[in-house]
Design a protein around this motif. Structure first.
Motif, mmCIF file in Angstrom:
data_model
loop_
_atom_site.group_PDB
_atom_site.id
_atom_site.type_symbol
_atom_site.label_atom_id
_atom_site.label_comp_id
_atom_site.label_asym_id
_atom_site.label_seq_id
_atom_site.Cartn_x
_atom_site.Cartn_y
_atom_site.Cartn_z
ATOM 1 N N GLY A 232 0.844 -1.192 0.000
ATOM 2 C CA GLY A 232 0.000 0.000 0.000
ATOM 3 C C GLY A 232 0.880 1.244 0.000
ATOM 4 N N VAL A 233 0.248 2.395 -0.160
ATOM 5 C CA VAL A 233 1.039 3.624 -0.301
ATOM 6 C C VAL A 233 1.858 3.925 0.968
ATOM 7 N N ASP A 234 1.282 3.708 2.150
ATOM 8 C CA ASP A 234 1.987 4.096 3.381
ATOM 9 C C ASP A 234 3.261 3.278 3.586
ATOM 10 N N SER A 235 3.117 1.952 3.520
ATOM 11 C CA SER A 235 4.310 1.139 3.785
ATOM 12 C C SER A 235 5.309 1.257 2.633
ATOM 13 N N SER A 236 4.822 1.534 1.425
ATOM 14 C CA SER A 236 5.754 1.713 0.300
ATOM 15 C C SER A 236 6.584 2.984 0.506
ATOM 16 N N VAL A 237 5.922 4.034 0.985
ATOM 17 C CA VAL A 237 6.649 5.285 1.243
ATOM 18 C C VAL A 237 7.678 5.072 2.363
ATOM 19 N N VAL A 238 7.264 4.345 3.407
ATOM 20 C CA VAL A 238 8.200 4.078 4.507
ATOM 21 C C VAL A 238 9.390 3.270 3.983
ATOM 22 N N ALA A 239 9.118 2.237 3.179
ATOM 23 C CA ALA A 239 10.199 1.392 2.663
ATOM 24 C C ALA A 239 11.173 2.227 1.829
ATOM 25 N N GLN A 240 10.641 3.098 1.004
ATOM 26 C CA GLN A 240 11.505 3.912 0.144
ATOM 27 C C GLN A 240 12.309 4.931 0.962
ATOM 28 N N LYS A 322 19.372 -11.492 12.263
ATOM 29 C CA LYS A 322 20.360 -11.132 13.307
ATOM 30 C C LYS A 322 20.600 -9.613 13.389
ATOM 31 N N ASN A 323 20.801 -9.168 14.633
ATOM 32 C CA ASN A 323 21.083 -7.758 14.934
ATOM 33 C C ASN A 323 20.029 -6.778 14.425
ATOM 34 N N VAL A 324 18.773 -7.216 14.394
ATOM 35 C CA VAL A 324 17.715 -6.278 14.005
ATOM 36 C C VAL A 324 17.172 -5.621 15.267
ATOM 37 N N LYS A 325 17.116 -4.318 15.256
ATOM 38 C CA LYS A 325 16.649 -3.629 16.463
ATOM 39 C C LYS A 325 15.278 -2.980 16.248
ATOM 40 N N PHE A 326 14.966 -2.660 14.977
ATOM 41 C CA PHE A 326 13.761 -1.856 14.745
ATOM 42 C C PHE A 326 12.771 -2.517 13.800
ATOM 43 N N LEU A 327 11.508 -2.172 14.023
ATOM 44 C CA LEU A 327 10.442 -2.544 13.086
ATOM 45 C C LEU A 327 9.823 -1.241 12.565
ATOM 46 N N ALA A 328 9.844 -1.061 11.239
ATOM 47 C CA ALA A 328 9.282 0.166 10.666
ATOM 48 C C ALA A 328 7.877 -0.098 10.135
ATOM 49 N N GLN A 329 6.978 0.816 10.384
ATOM 50 C CA GLN A 329 5.593 0.666 9.932
ATOM 51 C C GLN A 329 5.069 1.970 9.342
ATOM 52 N N GLY A 330 4.048 1.846 8.511
ATOM 53 C CA GLY A 330 3.471 3.043 7.878
ATOM 54 C C GLY A 330 2.278 3.598 8.637
ATOM 55 N N THR A 331 2.391 3.704 9.936
ATOM 56 C CA THR A 331 1.296 4.275 10.728
ATOM 57 C C THR A 331 1.091 5.749 10.378
ATOM 58 N N LEU A 332 -0.152 6.154 10.191
ATOM 59 C CA LEU A 332 -0.451 7.568 9.911
ATOM 60 C C LEU A 332 -1.118 8.207 11.127
ATOM 61 N N TYR A 333 -1.236 9.501 11.075
ATOM 62 C CA TYR A 333 -1.813 10.186 12.234
ATOM 63 C C TYR A 333 -3.254 9.757 12.536
#
Ligand code: XMP
Length: 520
Positions: A232-240, A322-333
């Motif tokens: 979707g647009v949100d997670s695609s923008v976050v990934a980019q 291994k050594n992953v510390k973060f999870l990124a998500q496309g949460t909007l306001y």
């Protein structure tokens, strides 16, 4: 543009209003950089030379609860223009020697305000009219103006609907100029920025992109990040954004929950493998999701189960990488507002959006949510700035819990297959009739009732399909889309004739509020 100008900003001091982010959004739309700070945290010394104007937000407090709103009063003695909105207007008056009391008539919704005096704040607002419509939401009001202030406009119930102290550049409005229902509301904010604070435009999607990339780099350092990619647009923008910020330290994970739209998993994986040169991991977790959802019909339980399982899968893969510390998500306001109170105000929980309220309390991965203060249309602009294709940017939103929340009641494989087909026909028809881009979001849902029909000469007893298509600006409010009879008839025929399991189609004509966009 000199470096100094690009750092100039408007400071929004948040007193817990549910509209604070909307004020920020209007200022960004006007091309000006702004920051939001909590009234509890900001101190006189934090006001540097770059602050060209201060906005005091609304809030659920009462100006006499002085301990609860603990606010460093010296902030407004620094010869910087101030605009107080609703509660902000009341506190500005109170701190300058005015009085505030409970209104005889509480005002919620639209009210007319009448012009009393000229002001820079209201330049070109009334034009040739004596009154304009504004959005009020208050129980208290200013009852006595401080010395040096004068009335600019009044409503029937609020004598001091707009006030000013021209010398000190203090302005107060009892209503909310940031909401779209207020006539010329954006112009009032624009007058404050450009005529009163004299700030110049210094903000664009490009600046936004660069700032977010920098923030991600700061936050991540040398660690690795996994990104929940849905296509979707949100997670695609976050990934980019992450791709640009940290490159190979990013791992995108696409989870097939079995609750996606028809053929979606194939399309997304194909598009993203080609588009972004990123590490993309495809996880087929269809069986796992369906097993966990067996015999579950409560909407909040569905959301929690799905949210929890997503996280489990991400943690499983984080361990492998291994050594992953973060999870990124496309949460909007808007997701944040509806899942919980983000401002400390009395916003009530509507739904646990799976990428916010649906998350387990204990989570090993830290969250990165670069879009959490943005609205959908802002994210789309950012996507263009990041060179994402129009096709991705204009995709209708699709919720993380997927078809599970478009299928009230129990979830079965049979129902999922029926629903996937109905949704596919609906969306395909929208595209064929050039309607897809006129609609903010559209989908088919399967209701847990069977009704009687007749096909050929035989009686049928099958499911009811609900179609929903809405227009909206940001998903916070929505209206149903008015189709021509021929279109809605054609799609109804197509669904009933082609899909075994559906013998009746209904169209949802409720707006949000009182309904929500999704069914659960
Ligand atoms: P509602 O149903 O709350 O939907 O009016 C507003 C918008 O949010 C989407 N939505 C979600 N998105 N995770 C998401 O990523 C969720 O759990 C979720 N629930 C609703 C919905 O599709 C609409 O665009």
């Amino acid at each position: 543009m000199s470096l100094d100008q690009s750092l100039n900003k408007i400071l929004i001091i948040d007193f817990g209003s549910q509209f604070t982010q909307l004020i920020a959004r209007r200022i960004r739309e006007l091309g000006v950089f702004c920051e939001i700070v909590s009234h509890k945290k900001i101190k006189e010394n934090d006001i540097d030379i770059y602050v060209k104007g201060i906005i005091l937000s609304g809030g659920p407090l009462n100006v006499y609860q002085i301990k609860r709103y603990s606010f460093d009063q010296k902030i407004i003695g620094k010869e910087i223009p101030v605009l107080g909105i609703c509660f902000g207007h009341q506190i500005l008056s109170k701190l300058n020697g005015g009085k505030v009391k409970q209104s005889k008539h509480r005002e919620f919704g639209l009210a007319n305000i009448f012009k009393k005096n000229n002001s820079l704040l209201t330049k070109e607002i009334f034009k040739n009219k004596k009154k304009i419509k504004v959005w009020m939401s208050h129980a208290d009001q200013v009852s006595k103006l401080p010395k040096g202030f004068r009335v600019v406009a009044s409503s029937q119930n609020s004598k001091f609907a707009i006030v000013e102290d021209k010398t000190k550049k203090f302005y107060g409005v009892q209503f909310h100029p940031e909401v779209t229902h207020t006539e010329n509301g954006k112009k009032i904010i624009s007058n404050f920025l450009f005529l009163i604070c004299n700030i110049k435009k210094n903000w664009s999607s490009k600046d936004q992109k660069l700032k977010l990339i920098e923030e991600i780099r700061d936050q991540v350092g040398n660690d690795k990040v996994i990104c929940a990619l849905s296509g979707g647009v949100d997670s695609s923008v976050v990934a980019q954004l992450l791709n640009k910020a940290i490159g190979k330290k990013l791992y995108c994970i696409f989870v097939n929950t079995g609750l996606l739209r028809k053929n979606e998993e194939k399309q997304v994986v194909k598009t993203f493998r080609k588009l972004l040169k990123i590490n993309l991991i495809y996880v087929n977790a269809e069986k796992e999701f369906l097993k966990k959802l067996t015999n579950v019909s409560d909407p909040e339980k569905k959301r929690k189960i799905i949210g929890n399982l997503f996280i489990k899968i991400f943690e499983r893969y984080a361990k492998k990488i291994k050594n992953v510390k973060f999870l990124a998500q496309g949460t909007l306001y808007p997701d944040l507002i509806e899942s919980k109170s983000v401002t400390g105000s009395q916003t009530s929980k509507i739904k646990s959006h799976h990428n916010v309220g649906g998350l387990p309390k204990k989570m090993k991965l830290k969250l990165i949510e670069p879009l959490k203060f943005l609205f959908k249309d802002e994210v789309r602009k950012l996507g263009l700035e990041l060179n994402l294709s129009k096709e991705i940017i204009s995709r209708h939103p699709f919720p993380g819990p997927g078809l599970a929340i478009r299928m009230p009641g129990l979830i079965t494989r049979e129902k999922i297959n029926i629903l996937k087909d109905a949704d596919h026909y609906f969306i395909q028809s929208l595209r064929e009739h050039n309607l897809y881009n006129k609609i903010w979001q559209a989908y088919a849902a399967l209701l847990p009732v069977k009704t009687v029909g007749v096909m050929g000469d035989n009686r049928t007893y099958e499911y009811l399909c609900l179609l929903r298509a809405i227009t909206s600006e940001d998903g916070m409010t929505a209206d149903f889309y008015e189709f021509k009879k021929t279109f809605i008839q054609e799609i109804s025929n197509k669904i009933v004739n082609s899909i075994r399991g559906i013998n009746r189609v209904v169209y949802d004509i409720t707006s949000k509020p009182p309904s929500t966009i999704e069914l659960e």
